[in-house]
Design a protein around this motif. Structure first.
Motif, PDB file in Angstrom:
ATOM      1  N   THR A   1       3.581  11.609  -4.537  1.00  0.00           N
ATOM      2  CA  THR A   1       2.714  12.479  -3.736  1.00  0.00           C
ATOM      3  C   THR A   1       1.898  11.582  -2.824  1.00  0.00           C
ATOM      4  O   THR A   1       1.217  10.665  -3.297  1.00  0.00           O
ATOM      5  CB  THR A   1       1.752  13.276  -4.655  1.00  0.00           C
ATOM      6  N   PRO A   2       1.943  11.810  -1.499  1.00  0.00           N
ATOM      7  CA  PRO A   2       1.194  10.925  -0.600  1.00  0.00           C
ATOM      8  C   PRO A   2      -0.317  11.062  -0.836  1.00  0.00           C
ATOM      9  O   PRO A   2      -0.819  12.171  -1.022  1.00  0.00           O
ATOM     10  CB  PRO A   2       1.556  11.433   0.804  1.00  0.00           C
ATOM     11  N   GLU A   3      -0.992   9.935  -0.857  1.00  0.00           N
ATOM     12  CA  GLU A   3      -2.455   9.949  -1.010  1.00  0.00           C
ATOM     13  C   GLU A   3      -3.147   9.559   0.284  1.00  0.00           C
ATOM     14  O   GLU A   3      -4.348   9.747   0.427  1.00  0.00           O
ATOM     15  CB  GLU A   3      -2.871   9.001  -2.140  1.00  0.00           C
ATOM     16  N   ILE A   4      -2.389   8.954   1.218  1.00  0.00           N
ATOM     17  CA  ILE A   4      -2.948   8.586   2.531  1.00  0.00           C
ATOM     18  C   ILE A   4      -2.124   9.309   3.593  1.00  0.00           C
ATOM     19  O   ILE A   4      -0.913   9.107   3.682  1.00  0.00           O
ATOM     20  CB  ILE A   4      -2.898   7.057   2.747  1.00  0.00           C
ATOM     21  N   GLY A   5      -2.780  10.160   4.375  1.00  0.00           N
ATOM     22  CA  GLY A   5      -2.041  10.983   5.347  1.00  0.00           C
ATOM     23  C   GLY A   5      -1.671  10.245   6.605  1.00  0.00           C
ATOM     24  O   GLY A   5      -0.577  10.395   7.137  1.00  0.00           O
TER      25      GLY A   5
ATOM     26  N   LEU B   1       0.836  -1.214   0.000  1.00  0.00           N
ATOM     27  CA  LEU B   1       0.000   0.000   0.000  1.00  0.00           C
ATOM     28  C   LEU B   1       0.864   1.255   0.000  1.00  0.00           C
ATOM     29  O   LEU B   1       0.554   2.243  -0.663  1.00  0.00           O
ATOM     30  CB  LEU B   1      -0.928   0.006   1.216  1.00  0.00           C
ATOM     31  N   ASN B   2       1.946   1.220   0.759  1.00  0.00           N
ATOM     32  CA  ASN B   2       2.857   2.356   0.846  1.00  0.00           C
ATOM     33  C   ASN B   2       3.486   2.656  -0.518  1.00  0.00           C
ATOM     34  O   ASN B   2       3.640   3.804  -0.917  1.00  0.00           O
ATOM     35  CB  ASN B   2       3.943   2.046   1.878  1.00  0.00           C
ATOM     36  N   SER B   3       3.836   1.573  -1.244  1.00  0.00           N
ATOM     37  CA  SER B   3       4.466   1.781  -2.560  1.00  0.00           C
ATOM     38  C   SER B   3       3.457   2.298  -3.580  1.00  0.00           C
ATOM     39  O   SER B   3       3.801   3.011  -4.509  1.00  0.00           O
ATOM     40  CB  SER B   3       5.103   0.481  -3.051  1.00  0.00           C
ATOM     41  N   LEU B   4       2.162   1.944  -3.390  1.00  0.00           N
ATOM     42  CA  LEU B   4       1.130   2.383  -4.344  1.00  0.00           C
ATOM     43  C   LEU B   4       0.667   3.811  -4.079  1.00  0.00           C
ATOM     44  O   LEU B   4       0.362   4.546  -5.009  1.00  0.00           O
ATOM     45  CB  LEU B   4      -0.088   1.452  -4.264  1.00  0.00           C
ATOM     46  N   TYR B   5       0.583   4.179  -2.786  1.00  0.00           N
ATOM     47  CA  TYR B   5      -0.027   5.465  -2.450  1.00  0.00           C
ATOM     48  C   TYR B   5       0.923   6.446  -1.789  1.00  0.00           C
ATOM     49  O   TYR B   5       0.501   7.361  -1.084  1.00  0.00           O
ATOM     50  CB  TYR B   5      -1.268   5.236  -1.569  1.00  0.00           C
ATOM     51  N   GLY B   6       2.207   6.246  -1.986  1.00  0.00           N
ATOM     52  CA  GLY B   6       3.178   7.215  -1.463  1.00  0.00           C
ATOM     53  C   GLY B   6       3.377   7.065   0.028  1.00  0.00           C
ATOM     54  O   GLY B   6       2.666   6.322   0.690  1.00  0.00           O
ATOM     55  N   PRO B   7       4.341   7.771   0.618  1.00  0.00           N
ATOM     56  CA  PRO B   7       4.621   7.596   2.052  1.00  0.00           C
ATOM     57  C   PRO B   7       3.465   8.100   2.914  1.00  0.00           C
ATOM     58  O   PRO B   7       2.863   9.129   2.607  1.00  0.00           O
ATOM     59  CB  PRO B   7       5.874   8.448   2.274  1.00  0.00           C
ATOM     60  N   PHE B   8       3.142   7.357   3.985  1.00  0.00           N
ATOM     61  CA  PHE B   8       2.106   7.798   4.933  1.00  0.00           C
ATOM     62  C   PHE B   8       2.715   8.883   5.816  1.00  0.00           C
ATOM     63  O   PHE B   8       3.839   8.740   6.292  1.00  0.00           O
ATOM     64  CB  PHE B   8       1.638   6.637   5.817  1.00  0.00           C
ATOM     65  N   GLY B   9       1.962   9.949   6.061  1.00  0.00           N
ATOM     66  CA  GLY B   9       2.475  11.059   6.872  1.00  0.00           C
ATOM     67  C   GLY B   9       2.758  10.658   8.307  1.00  0.00           C
ATOM     68  O   GLY B   9       3.859  10.833   8.811  1.00  0.00           O
ATOM     69  N   ARG B  10       1.738  10.105   8.972  1.00  0.00           N
ATOM     70  CA  ARG B  10       1.913   9.722  10.382  1.00  0.00           C
ATOM     71  C   ARG B  10       1.386   8.315  10.592  1.00  0.00           C
ATOM     72  O   ARG B  10       0.425   7.909   9.947  1.00  0.00           O
ATOM     73  CB  ARG B  10       1.147  10.678  11.303  1.00  0.00           C
TER      74      ARG B  10
END
Length: 571
Positions: free
Chosen positions: A176-180, A137-146
């Motif tokens: 660009t992160p999509e999941i914060g 999921l991280n590779s698909l939706y960019g780095p998670f913020g927190r």
């Protein structure tokens, strides 16, 4: 088979395949010279396969055997094949099938065995699977913020995932992160929510008909014909998407209003000229017919639920549950449970009420524990002795220590938990730390709403509506509080009562570049299963606070599935 049905039809699976079989104890009768097994990594399945290979050897038959493990291959499985003397005859592979989207906002790993394996058996092998799913999921939706989390499994999964990220040098970096935010939670942080009767429509459908992989089989009692129908329940179903999160009491009103509106749209045909009629038939009629079919199915489902629930004295049961959550009329509730057991209403329901009584009361008084256990074994059979042993190990059904006040136990545990240096000792005292502390947590977080007058279920003002206004799911309340505070500050006492293992980490890459929308998207990860009540509650919270929740769970669960995992004999 259910997850496979969601991905590929039988015709695709049968491409260049003679026959499909379920792996069974009997060797499959086939003249084919190649066997391919697509299996979960379970030891008993390995024994079935070994039996098939050995039977072929005995009869002098030569074939090729390939085993494809999903979601991953385990060393223990290869060991069984070696013990059975067939390891050299088979080739092994794995299909990394980690995530199955059940709906627009629900992703399931379809690992129902995770709950028993980890929480009862203490088997850590699935943690790698969870870490890999998070990495994907991280590779698909960019780095998670927190990242936030609570529970031992949540912490281990998070740490392993970070290790995997470092090794792979972060495929999602630079995107660009999509999941914060991501929030990981263990099921054993909140058993009460999973044990309560569900009263939102989707939860009731699951409790009554069993939703499997996002679809449900409606029998003749729902379809009003002699056939059963398999229905996919997701946001594409226009009728279902509007009632799934509603309290059951308002569903009938909605459906009757919907049928009147539908009739009015059909009636529009009467005053139409030929051109309008042509447009109506080509553009609207198909949609109306589809909606009409779905509407009649959901009305049938509601009627069926009503019939079943009145049979079981559902209102009485809900009343007893609410008393247990409130801590009122405990003697009366205990008598209700005894009557339930002695009338042999249902072994699972009786267990559920006993577990609810135990957790909300921080364990049963020895006299009550012995009495209820004896009555249960006499009513449903002595084979349930093992069930009681399992429930005790899980902290679901415990006995208060004789001659020891709860406060003494609690203070001893808190000393151990707060002393970070004594991490190993804390593990050794895990059995002590299994105390639920439900009352204290409930008070601290205000889980039992105090309402003047009637609770409005049609226009709810908080998440308690998913349990008829009697209780806010603890798991959802924790998520709400942590997101509000952007961490665990001010929740130290709650964390202590939940036995710790909390964490809060911000990823500088995700934080420095907060895409406004992404910060409102939260990935809620439930380890050990998530109920439809929790999903409905967090969807409600999201609507109220402007969040968008995406759910990742090891499997969809409910009280029956959770307790059946304790009863089943494991090979």
């Amino acid at each position: 088979m259910s997850p496979l049905d969601r991905i590929a039809s039988v015709s695709i699976l049968k491409h260049e395949v003679d026959k499909l079989y379920k792996v069974d104890t009997r060797p499959a009768p086939s003249s084919s010279d190649q066997f391919c097994f697509l299996v979960r990594p379970r030891l008993r399945t390995m024994r079935h396969i070994a039996d098939i290979v050995n039977a072929d050897k005995m009869s002098g038959r030569s074939r090729k055997y390939k085993i494809i493990f999903s979601p991953q291959k385990f060393y223990a499985c290869e060991m069984v094949l070696e013990e059975e003397g067939v390891f050299g005859d088979v080739t092994c592979d794995e299909w990394s099938f980690y995530l199955l989207p059940l709906d627009e906002d629900i992703i399931s790993m379809e690992l129902p065995e995770f709950f028993r394996d980890y929480f009862l058996e203490g088997d850590h092998r699935w943690i790698n699977t969870i870490a890999r799913a998070l990495q994907l999921l991280n590779s698909l939706y960019g780095p998670f913020g927190r990242a936030y989390g609570i529970g031992r499994c949540a912490k281990m999964s998070y740490e392993l995932w970070r290790d995997l990220e470092e090794e792979s040098e972060g495929d999602g970096q630079g995107r660009t992160p999509e999941i914060g935010n991501v929030f990981l939670m263990d099921r054993d942080m909140d058993y009460v929510t999973a044990l309560c009767s569900q009263v939102v429509y989707e939860g009731l459908v699951d409790d009554t008909f069993r939703i499997k992989c996002g679809s449900v089989d409606f029998g003749p009692d729902v379809t009003s014909s002699d056939k059963s129908i398999k229905v996919l329940l997701n946001a594409q179903d226009k009728v279902f998407s509007q009632i799934r999160n509603e309290h059951f009491s308002s569903v009938f009103g909605f459906l009757s209003q919907k049928s009147r509106n539908l009739q009015a749209q059909y009636d529009r045909r009467r005053g139409m000229d030929i051109k309008q009629m042509k447009n109506f038939v080509s553009q609207e009629l198909k949609g109306l017919k589809q909606e009409h079919r779905l509407l009649s199915l959901h009305i049938g489902a509601c009627e069926s639920i009503m019939k079943k629930k009145t049979k079981q004295d559902f209102q009485e049961m809900i009343k007893a549950e609410h008393s247990l959550l409130d801590g009122f009329d405990i003697r009366e509730s205990t008598s209700f449970i005894e009557e339930h057991i002695n009338r042999q209403v249902s072994p699972i329901e009786s267990l559920r009420l006993m577990c609810l009584l135990s957790i909300t009361e921080n364990g049963l008084v020895p006299k009550d524990y012995r009495s209820l256990k004896t009555q249960y074994l006499q009513s449903y059979g002595p084979e349930h002795l093992l069930t009681f042993h399992n429930l005790k190990r899980m902290g679901l059904l415990t006995e208060q220590a004789a001659g020891e006040t709860l406060t003494a136990v609690e203070s001893r545990v808190s000393k151990l938990v707060t002393d970070r240096a004594a991490g190993k000792i804390t593990d050794a005292f895990n059995s002590l730390a299994k105390k639920s502390n439900f009352r204290a947590i409930s008070k601290k977080l205000g889980l039992i709403p105090r309402v003047d007058g009637e609770y409005d279920l049609k226009i709810p003002h908080d998440m308690a509506y998913v349990f008829s206004g009697a209780y806010i799911p603890l798991s959802c309340k924790i998520i709400e509080q942590v997101l509000e505070r952007r961490g665990w500050q001010g929740l130290e006492e709650v964390v202590r009562l939940l036995n710790g293992n909390e964490f809060s980490v911000s990823d500088s890459a995700g934080e420095d570049n907060p895409a406004g929308d992404a910060q409102r998207v939260i990935l809620a990860v439930f380890l050990g299963g998530c109920t439809f009540s929790e999903i409905a509650a967090l969807r409600f919270l999201g609507k109220e606070r402007g969040f968008k929740f995406i759910f990742l769970t090891t499997a969809i669960t409910n009280s029956a599935r959770m307790l059946e995992a304790m009863i089943e004999a494991k090979a």
